[in-house]
Enzyme design. Structure first.
Site, mmCIF file in Angstrom:
data_model
loop_
_atom_site.group_PDB
_atom_site.id
_atom_site.type_symbol
_atom_site.label_atom_id
_atom_site.label_comp_id
_atom_site.label_asym_id
_atom_site.label_seq_id
_atom_site.Cartn_x
_atom_site.Cartn_y
_atom_site.Cartn_z
ATOM 1 N N GLU A 142 40.972 44.884 30.459
ATOM 2 C CA GLU A 142 40.011 43.768 30.387
ATOM 3 C C GLU A 142 38.761 44.168 29.627
ATOM 4 O OE1 GLU A 142 38.453 42.532 34.255
ATOM 5 O OE2 GLU A 142 37.856 40.599 33.386
ATOM 6 N N TYR A 191 52.343 43.074 36.366
ATOM 7 C CA TYR A 191 52.381 43.609 37.737
ATOM 8 C C TYR A 191 53.812 43.521 38.233
ATOM 9 C CZ TYR A 191 47.615 42.179 36.748
ATOM 10 O OH TYR A 191 46.398 41.987 36.134
ATOM 11 N N ASP A 244 18.671 42.105 62.354
ATOM 12 C CA ASP A 244 17.451 42.660 61.777
ATOM 13 C C ASP A 244 17.618 43.294 60.393
ATOM 14 O OD1 ASP A 244 15.059 42.175 62.883
ATOM 15 O OD2 ASP A 244 14.620 44.270 63.322
ATOM 16 N N HIS A 258 32.650 35.041 37.213
ATOM 17 C CA HIS A 258 33.444 33.914 36.724
ATOM 18 C C HIS A 258 32.415 32.844 36.398
ATOM 19 C CE1 HIS A 258 37.322 35.310 38.959
ATOM 20 N NE2 HIS A 258 36.942 36.126 38.006
ATOM 21 N N ARG A 271 46.349 46.274 34.038
ATOM 22 C CA ARG A 271 45.514 45.233 33.425
ATOM 23 C C ARG A 271 44.532 45.940 32.515
ATOM 24 N NH1 ARG A 271 44.214 42.779 37.577
ATOM 25 N NH2 ARG A 271 42.163 43.554 38.178
ATOM 26 N N HIS A 301 43.437 41.241 44.101
ATOM 27 C CA HIS A 301 42.070 41.400 44.595
ATOM 28 C C HIS A 301 41.963 42.523 45.628
ATOM 29 C CE1 HIS A 301 40.920 37.090 43.214
ATOM 30 N NE2 HIS A 301 40.991 37.940 42.234
ATOM 31 N N ASP A 358 38.973 47.927 38.184
ATOM 32 C CA ASP A 358 38.327 46.704 37.680
ATOM 33 C C ASP A 358 36.919 46.720 38.254
ATOM 34 O OD1 ASP A 358 37.429 44.139 37.105
ATOM 35 O OD2 ASP A 358 39.306 43.146 37.689
ATOM 36 N N GLU A 415 41.825 39.593 29.510
ATOM 37 C CA GLU A 415 42.321 40.509 30.537
ATOM 38 C C GLU A 415 43.781 40.289 30.926
ATOM 39 O OE1 GLU A 415 40.760 39.774 34.516
ATOM 40 O OE2 GLU A 415 39.355 38.332 33.676
ATOM 41 N N HIS A 437 38.105 34.317 31.461
ATOM 42 C CA HIS A 437 37.176 33.365 32.071
ATOM 43 C C HIS A 437 35.831 33.567 31.396
ATOM 44 C CE1 HIS A 437 35.654 36.859 34.317
ATOM 45 N NE2 HIS A 437 36.917 37.148 34.570
ATOM 46 N N HIS A 454 48.129 35.384 36.388
ATOM 47 C CA HIS A 454 46.754 34.873 36.247
ATOM 48 C C HIS A 454 46.468 34.510 34.796
ATOM 49 C CE1 HIS A 454 45.315 38.745 34.605
ATOM 50 N NE2 HIS A 454 45.940 39.366 35.583
ATOM 51 N N ASP A 488 32.449 42.962 33.135
ATOM 52 C CA ASP A 488 33.717 42.864 33.874
ATOM 53 C C ASP A 488 34.778 43.606 33.053
ATOM 54 O OD1 ASP A 488 35.877 42.099 35.391
ATOM 55 O OD2 ASP A 488 35.715 39.959 34.969
#
Ligand code: GLY
Ligand code: MN
Ligand code: MN
Length: 422
Positions: free
Chosen positions: A391, A371, A23, A344, A389, A226, A243, A367, A337, A333, A254
């Site tokens: 970005e 790591y 619901d 993305h 990071r 992530h 991030d 970005e 992007h 990575h 982003d």
């Protein structure tokens, strides 16, 4: 419609409403392609583009006005409203689509439709086309189904002035949210409490959704690319990687920033941060018409590889480290992007296996990061568990680029003066 072949029709449904639990539904978000074409934000709608149709080329199926339903669930624009406010030439009730759509399709040779996004709609679409073709023995009706995505995605890749304005707003709100997170940050807070500060800043500025789940990652959590559980407590000597970006009128921002929880970078943290920042600045400097997405990536990789040697994390000569991709243990990575309605965003980043050349109006993230896993026994001990990071969102302009997110603090001095100050 100018891009469509003669004798064709395009059909674009919005996204379905999805249940969250019994619901209760997830907040509705229109399909990006549908919204790009129509600017229409209600659920249960299908846009049809039928070039040459005499009674109107842009046909919308949507919900009818219904005072009783509207009392419970809110206002609907209705058939007249969708023509007046969203430029439709003709509108029909969504409940009549099964009867009307096969007739719109039957004298066309080609249907543009993005198969594979919404399963239930795919099935209905195939049934309508089958009906329009009039059974297996008939030679009538459309013979070709073409992906609509490609046409729309190529348009979406190039942002208009109006789109850049909306993206600037999303970027500024997000930058303010990052600054707020820095100000309020204290050792002992939970990652989710920082997330709450970000969402507060988004919402109060009119951005009712985050563009993607916020990553608030203390210490070694930052090495999980992530990470979104955001459930740990911040410790005194941690770095915090955030991030997070707001969505405004369905356009994303982003941003990633990394800063020390107690407001002072340790020597090791400062050393790694300086490398990532230099890599990011070099990559941003590369963004200009005529350069490629690979040029931007390689500008970052060059500085990161040099930095990894200086830090004692990788041994050897920089050229060989880049050729053998030995930097990938710490930088796994890509550097960016496309950014737009989807975080993305759509649009080919390679054409005929060549990296895409940048052109004015494209928007991309830049970005880079490093790591160093907490259990990487080959890495210098002082660097283990550091993940950084940085970005930003960058528009390609006629003469170079513009950084939309420059209001988010990122120099070491700025960060040290802001963190914990509020
Ligand atoms: N926030 C997702 C990304 O940076 O690509
Ligand atoms: Mn990104
Ligand atoms: Mn990001």
């Amino acid at each position: 419609m100018d891009m469509m072949e003669e004798g064709s029709i395009a059909i674009a449904p919005t996204a379905p409403v999805r249940p969250r639990n019994r619901d209760v539904e997830f907040p509705f978000r229109p399909d990006s392609n549908f919204y790009y074409l129509t600017g229409f934000g209600e659920p249960e709608a299908v846009a049809v583009l039928a070039p040459g149709r005499e009674q109107g080329e842009f046909v919308m199926f949507c919900r009818e006005r219904d005072p009783q339903a509207e009392q419970w669930h809110g206002a609907r624009i209705g058939l007249e409203g969708v023509c007046e406010r969203h430029g439709a030439d003709d509108a029909f009730p969504i409940g009549d689509i099964d009867d009307i759509l096969p007739g719109l399709v039957e004298n066309k040779s080609r249907v543009y439709y993005a198969m594979g996004h919404f399963q239930e709609f795919d099935q209905r679409m195939l049934a309508w086309i089958a009906r329009a073709r009039g059974g297996a023995r008939s030679s009538g009706g459309p013979g070709e189904l073409v992906m609509l995505d490609h046409l729309v995605h190529e348009m979406r890749l190039f942002k208009s002035k109006a789109e850049i304005d909306v993206m600037s707003k999303a970027a500024q709100v997000s930058a303010a949210a990052h600054e707020r997170a820095m100000r309020v940050c204290r050792p002992g807070m939970a990652e989710y409490q920082i997330e709450a500060e970000l969402l507060y800043e988004f919402t109060r500025a009119g951005c009712r959704a985050a563009a993607y789940p916020s990553i608030v990652a203390r210490g070694a959590n930052s090495c999980t690319l992530h990470y979104t559980s955001n459930s740990d407590r911040l410790r005194d000597r941690d770095l915090l990687l955030i991030d997070a970006g707001a969505e405004y009128e369905l356009y994303a921002s982003d941003i990633t920033r990394t800063f020390p929880v107690n407001g002072r970078f340790s020597r090791a943290q400062r050393d790694v941060y300086s490398v990532v920042l230099a890599a990011q600045e070099a990559a941003i400097d590369t963004v200009a018409p005529g350069r490629t997405v690979d040029d931007v990536h390689m500008a970052a990789v060059q500085v990161l590889a040099e930095g990894l040697v200086d830090l004692g994390a990788v041994k050897g000569r920089v050229k060989g480290i880049i050729r053998n991709e030995k930097y990938k243990r710490f930088y796994m990575h890509r550097t960016g992007h496309w950014l737009g309605m989807d975080v993305h965003d759509v649009g080919d980043s390679r054409i005929d296996d060549q990296p895409r050349v940048l052109e004015p109006g494209m928007v991309m993230t830049v970005e880079p990061g490093l790591y160093i896993a907490p259990d990487d026994e080959k890495a210098p001990r002082r660097l283990r568990g550091i993940g950084i990071r940085i970005e930003d969102d960058v528009v390609v302009t006629g003469s170079g680029h513009e950084v939309l997110t420059s209001a988010a603090p990122k120099s070491i001095d700025e960060i040290e003066s802001i963190v914990g100050s509020g």
